[in-house]
Design a protein around this motif. Structure first.
Motif, PDB file in Angstrom:
ATOM      1  N   UNK A  34       0.829  -1.206   0.000  1.00 13.33           N
ATOM      2  CA  UNK A  34       0.000   0.000   0.000  1.00 13.33           C
ATOM      3  C   UNK A  34       0.866   1.260   0.000  1.00 13.33           C
ATOM      4  N   UNK A  35       2.031   1.208   0.642  1.00 17.00           N
ATOM      5  CA  UNK A  35       2.957   2.342   0.598  1.00 17.00           C
ATOM      6  C   UNK A  35       3.421   2.596  -0.837  1.00 17.00           C
ATOM      7  N   UNK A  36       3.752   1.536  -1.550  1.00 14.63           N
ATOM      8  CA  UNK A  36       4.181   1.693  -2.947  1.00 14.63           C
ATOM      9  C   UNK A  36       3.058   2.309  -3.779  1.00 14.63           C
ATOM     10  N   UNK A  37       1.844   1.853  -3.574  1.00 17.04           N
ATOM     11  CA  UNK A  37       0.703   2.375  -4.333  1.00 17.04           C
ATOM     12  C   UNK A  37       0.478   3.854  -4.045  1.00 17.04           C
ATOM     13  N   UNK A  38       0.600   4.233  -2.783  1.00 14.57           N
ATOM     14  CA  UNK A  38       0.360   5.625  -2.410  1.00 14.57           C
ATOM     15  C   UNK A  38       1.536   6.534  -2.778  1.00 14.57           C
ATOM     16  N   UNK A  39       2.744   5.998  -2.685  1.00 14.06           N
ATOM     17  CA  UNK A  39       3.927   6.807  -2.975  1.00 14.06           C
ATOM     18  C   UNK A  39       4.098   7.082  -4.459  1.00 14.06           C
ATOM     19  N   UNK A  40       3.678   6.135  -5.295  1.00 14.61           N
ATOM     20  CA  UNK A  40       3.852   6.271  -6.741  1.00 14.61           C
ATOM     21  C   UNK A  40       2.522   6.075  -7.460  1.00 14.61           C
ATOM     22  N   UNK A  41       1.584   7.006  -7.271  1.00 15.47           N
ATOM     23  CA  UNK A  41       0.276   6.852  -7.918  1.00 15.47           C
ATOM     24  C   UNK A  41       0.357   6.923  -9.441  1.00 15.47           C
ATOM     25  N   UNK A  42       1.486   7.389  -9.974  1.00 20.30           N
ATOM     26  CA  UNK A  42       1.624   7.471 -11.425  1.00 20.30           C
ATOM     27  C   UNK A  42       1.782   6.110 -12.095  1.00 20.30           C
ATOM     28  N   UNK A  43       2.090   5.072 -11.311  1.00 21.22           N
ATOM     29  CA  UNK A  43       2.132   3.736 -11.898  1.00 21.22           C
ATOM     30  C   UNK A  43       0.709   3.276 -12.190  1.00 21.22           C
ATOM     31  N   UNK A  44       0.510   2.723 -13.371  1.00 25.67           N
ATOM     32  CA  UNK A  44      -0.836   2.308 -13.795  1.00 25.67           C
ATOM     33  C   UNK A  44      -1.448   1.296 -12.836  1.00 25.67           C
ATOM     34  N   UNK A  45      -0.619   0.439 -12.230  1.00 22.69           N
ATOM     35  CA  UNK A  45      -1.138  -0.601 -11.338  1.00 22.69           C
ATOM     36  C   UNK A  45      -1.312  -0.141  -9.891  1.00 22.69           C
ATOM     37  N   UNK A  46      -0.978   1.100  -9.583  1.00 24.26           N
ATOM     38  CA  UNK A  46      -1.066   1.577  -8.199  1.00 24.26           C
ATOM     39  C   UNK A  46      -2.464   1.390  -7.592  1.00 24.26           C
ATOM     40  N   UNK A  47      -3.549   1.711  -8.303  1.00 28.06           N
ATOM     41  CA  UNK A  47      -4.872   1.472  -7.702  1.00 28.06           C
ATOM     42  C   UNK A  47      -5.132  -0.018  -7.423  1.00 28.06           C
ATOM     43  N   UNK A  48      -4.620  -0.879  -8.288  1.00 33.13           N
ATOM     44  CA  UNK A  48      -4.789  -2.327  -8.088  1.00 33.13           C
ATOM     45  C   UNK A  48      -3.985  -2.780  -6.876  1.00 33.13           C
ATOM     46  N   UNK A  49      -2.775  -2.269  -6.702  1.00 27.58           N
ATOM     47  CA  UNK A  49      -1.957  -2.617  -5.533  1.00 27.58           C
ATOM     48  C   UNK A  49      -2.656  -2.187  -4.253  1.00 27.58           C
ATOM     49  N   UNK A  50      -3.171  -0.959  -4.255  1.00 20.72           N
ATOM     50  CA  UNK A  50      -3.835  -0.426  -3.061  1.00 20.72           C
ATOM     51  C   UNK A  50      -5.079  -1.237  -2.705  1.00 20.72           C
ATOM     52  N   UNK A  51      -5.874  -1.575  -3.716  1.00 14.20           N
ATOM     53  CA  UNK A  51      -7.094  -2.350  -3.471  1.00 14.20           C
ATOM     54  C   UNK A  51      -6.767  -3.755  -2.979  1.00 14.20           C
ATOM     55  N   UNK A  52      -5.754  -4.361  -3.578  1.00 11.12           N
ATOM     56  CA  UNK A  52      -5.363  -5.710  -3.168  1.00 11.12           C
ATOM     57  C   UNK A  52      -4.865  -5.702  -1.721  1.00 11.12           C
ATOM     58  N   UNK A  53      -4.016  -4.738  -1.394  1.00  9.36           N
ATOM     59  CA  UNK A  53      -3.489  -4.650  -0.031  1.00  9.36           C
ATOM     60  C   UNK A  53      -4.623  -4.478   0.975  1.00  9.36           C
ATOM     61  N   UNK A  54      -5.571  -3.623   0.657  1.00 11.06           N
ATOM     62  CA  UNK A  54      -6.711  -3.404   1.553  1.00 11.06           C
ATOM     63  C   UNK A  54      -7.518  -4.683   1.725  1.00 11.06           C
ATOM     64  N   UNK A  55      -7.755  -5.409   0.648  1.00 12.58           N
ATOM     65  CA  UNK A  55      -8.512  -6.655   0.715  1.00 12.58           C
ATOM     66  C   UNK A  55      -7.815  -7.669   1.630  1.00 12.58           C
ATOM     67  N   UNK A  56      -6.509  -7.815   1.460  1.00 16.22           N
ATOM     68  CA  UNK A  56      -5.764  -8.761   2.299  1.00 16.22           C
ATOM     69  C   UNK A  56      -5.771  -8.295   3.755  1.00 16.22           C
ATOM     70  N   UNK A  57      -5.572  -6.992   3.981  1.00 21.27           N
ATOM     71  CA  UNK A  57      -5.565  -6.480   5.351  1.00 21.27           C
ATOM     72  C   UNK A  57      -6.911  -6.685   6.037  1.00 21.27           C
ATOM     73  N   UNK A  58      -7.997  -6.503   5.306  1.00 22.16           N
ATOM     74  CA  UNK A  58      -9.328  -6.747   5.891  1.00 22.16           C
ATOM     75  C   UNK A  58      -9.448  -8.209   6.329  1.00 22.16           C
ATOM     76  N   UNK A  59      -8.963  -9.116   5.495  1.00 20.24           N
ATOM     77  CA  UNK A  59      -8.980 -10.530   5.857  1.00 20.24           C
ATOM     78  C   UNK A  59      -8.114 -10.825   7.065  1.00 20.24           C
ATOM     79  N   UNK A  60      -6.971 -10.148   7.144  1.00 24.42           N
ATOM     80  CA  UNK A  60      -6.072 -10.364   8.282  1.00 24.42           C
ATOM     81  C   UNK A  60      -6.673  -9.825   9.578  1.00 24.42           C
ATOM     82  N   UNK A  61      -7.441  -8.743   9.493  1.00 23.73           N
ATOM     83  CA  UNK A  61      -8.130  -8.254  10.694  1.00 23.73           C
ATOM     84  C   UNK A  61      -9.015  -9.345  11.279  1.00 23.73           C
ATOM     85  N   UNK A  62      -9.755 -10.017  10.412  1.00 23.96           N
ATOM     86  CA  UNK A  62     -10.657 -11.076  10.876  1.00 23.96           C
ATOM     87  C   UNK A  62      -9.894 -12.322  11.299  1.00 23.96           C
TER      88      UNK A  62
END
Length: 135
Positions: A34-62
């Motif tokens: 998520x740091x990479x996604x937020x630090x370099x939003x100019x990368x085309x895959x940054x939104x996908x990285x951020x969404x994936x990280x959030x999805x995994x983190x939500x699962x880890x919370x549970x």
């Protein structure tokens, strides 16, 4: 500098494919993603990285925490460490202009409530399971 910058997407893609699951290391790895996604939003895959990280983190919370906020390894040291990782995620994402889900704050507050209730009179956390003696 260009070589370093060009390696960021490689590392992010590696984290998406080969990260730990159901483990406190997964939390740290997804925070890195998520740091990479937020630090370099100019990368085309940054939104996908951020969404994936959030999805995994939500699962880890549970997976990693009981509903009352206690980390399932039942070691105060790990509890504090993983809670700190989640706090770092929330703080960094806010600083980068993204609002984490409200569930994060509620769960982190429950994690903190456990630590407040578990701290010994001398200011140290219990030396339970494989914990270190942390203050």
């Amino acid at each position: 500098r260009l070589m370093m910058l060009s390696s960021a997407p490689e590392q992010a893609d590696h984290l998406m494919r080969y990260h730990r699951r159901r483990h406190n290391h997964a939390v740290k790895e997804m925070i890195g993603l998520s740091h990479a996604a937020a630090a370099w939003p100019e990368f085309a895959d940054a939104p996908r990285w951020r969404a994936y990280a959030l999805d995994v983190l939500m699962g880890e919370l549970d997976h990693q925490f009981y509903p009352d906020g206690v980390q399932k390894e039942l070691a105060a040291h790990y509890h504090h460490s993983v809670m700190t990782y989640f706090l770092q995620y929330v703080e960094f994402m806010r600083a980068a202009g993204f609002q984490p889900p409200a569930l994060f704050e509620a769960r982190i507050e429950a994690m903190g409530d456990y630590l407040v209730g578990a701290v010994r009179p001398d200011g140290y956390l219990p030396h339970n399971n494989d914990s270190d003696l942390d203050d």
